[in-house]
Design a protein around this motif. Structure first.
Motif, PDB file in Angstrom:
ATOM      1  N   UNK A 114      -3.874  -8.640  22.741  1.00  0.00           N
ATOM      2  CA  UNK A 114      -3.518  -7.362  22.134  1.00  0.00           C
ATOM      3  C   UNK A 114      -4.804  -6.619  21.787  1.00  0.00           C
ATOM      4  N   UNK A 115      -4.862  -5.362  22.212  1.00  0.00           N
ATOM      5  CA  UNK A 115      -6.040  -4.544  21.923  1.00  0.00           C
ATOM      6  C   UNK A 115      -5.886  -3.884  20.565  1.00  0.00           C
ATOM      7  N   UNK A 116      -6.900  -4.000  19.754  1.00  0.00           N
ATOM      8  CA  UNK A 116      -6.902  -3.351  18.452  1.00  0.00           C
ATOM      9  C   UNK A 116      -7.439  -1.946  18.645  1.00  0.00           C
ATOM     10  N   UNK A 119      -6.183 -16.521  11.038  1.00  0.00           N
ATOM     11  CA  UNK A 119      -5.559 -16.970  12.287  1.00  0.00           C
ATOM     12  C   UNK A 119      -4.523 -15.964  12.768  1.00  0.00           C
ATOM     13  N   UNK A 120      -3.679 -15.489  11.868  1.00  0.00           N
ATOM     14  CA  UNK A 120      -2.619 -14.564  12.259  1.00  0.00           C
ATOM     15  C   UNK A 120      -3.138 -13.233  12.771  1.00  0.00           C
ATOM     16  N   UNK A 121      -4.145 -12.689  12.122  1.00  0.00           N
ATOM     17  CA  UNK A 121      -4.675 -11.386  12.512  1.00  0.00           C
ATOM     18  C   UNK A 121      -5.531 -11.451  13.768  1.00  0.00           C
ATOM     19  N   UNK A 122      -5.875 -12.637  14.222  1.00  0.00           N
ATOM     20  CA  UNK A 122      -6.623 -12.762  15.469  1.00  0.00           C
ATOM     21  C   UNK A 122      -5.739 -13.290  16.597  1.00  0.00           C
ATOM     22  N   UNK A 126     -12.662 -11.671  20.250  1.00  0.00           N
ATOM     23  CA  UNK A 126     -11.465 -10.868  20.498  1.00  0.00           C
ATOM     24  C   UNK A 126     -10.207 -11.692  20.236  1.00  0.00           C
ATOM     25  N   UNK A 127      -9.091 -11.000  20.056  1.00  0.00           N
ATOM     26  CA  UNK A 127      -7.812 -11.684  19.852  1.00  0.00           C
ATOM     27  C   UNK A 127      -7.479 -12.528  21.077  1.00  0.00           C
ATOM     28  N   UNK A 128      -6.884 -13.692  20.853  1.00  0.00           N
ATOM     29  CA  UNK A 128      -6.567 -14.584  21.969  1.00  0.00           C
ATOM     30  C   UNK A 128      -5.286 -14.191  22.680  1.00  0.00           C
TER      31      UNK A 128
END
Length: 94
Positions: free
Chosen positions: A79-81, A6-9, A74-76
């Motif tokens: 933030x672009x990885x 959850x945190x990393x996404x 993708x992250x909600x």
């Protein structure tokens, strides 16, 4: 893994999906059966281990079913990885 995913996404780690309760319940039942039931009824040790393994498998199925979409989208938070894991592995291999 549930909290880290959850945190990393970019999702809120303090409001996990409701399936997390089911996952931890299955994990707790698996541990209880493996340890306590094997001590109480040692004559059926193999049976209790098999039952415990079934709960572990169910736990993994519930985790996979509920977190696969979280992990592939993708992250909600927007933030672009910079690099994906596959790109990093490709760079290190070459």
């Amino acid at each position: 893994m549930a909290r880290i995913a959850l945190g990393h996404t970019g999702r809120n780690v303090f409001e996990p999906p409701l399936t997390v309760i089911l996952m931890f319940s299955l994990l707790l039942m698996s541990a209880f059966i493996r340890v306590v039931q094997s001590l109480i009824d040692a004559t059926h040790y193999t049976l209790w281990n098999c039952v415990s393994q079934v709960f572990q498998i169910l736990n993994f199925v519930v985790f996979s079913a509920s977190y696969i979409l979280i992990l592939i989208r993708h992250r909600v938070d927007g933030v672009q990885v910079r690099y994906s894991v596959i790109q990093e592995m490709t760079v290190t291999i070459i």
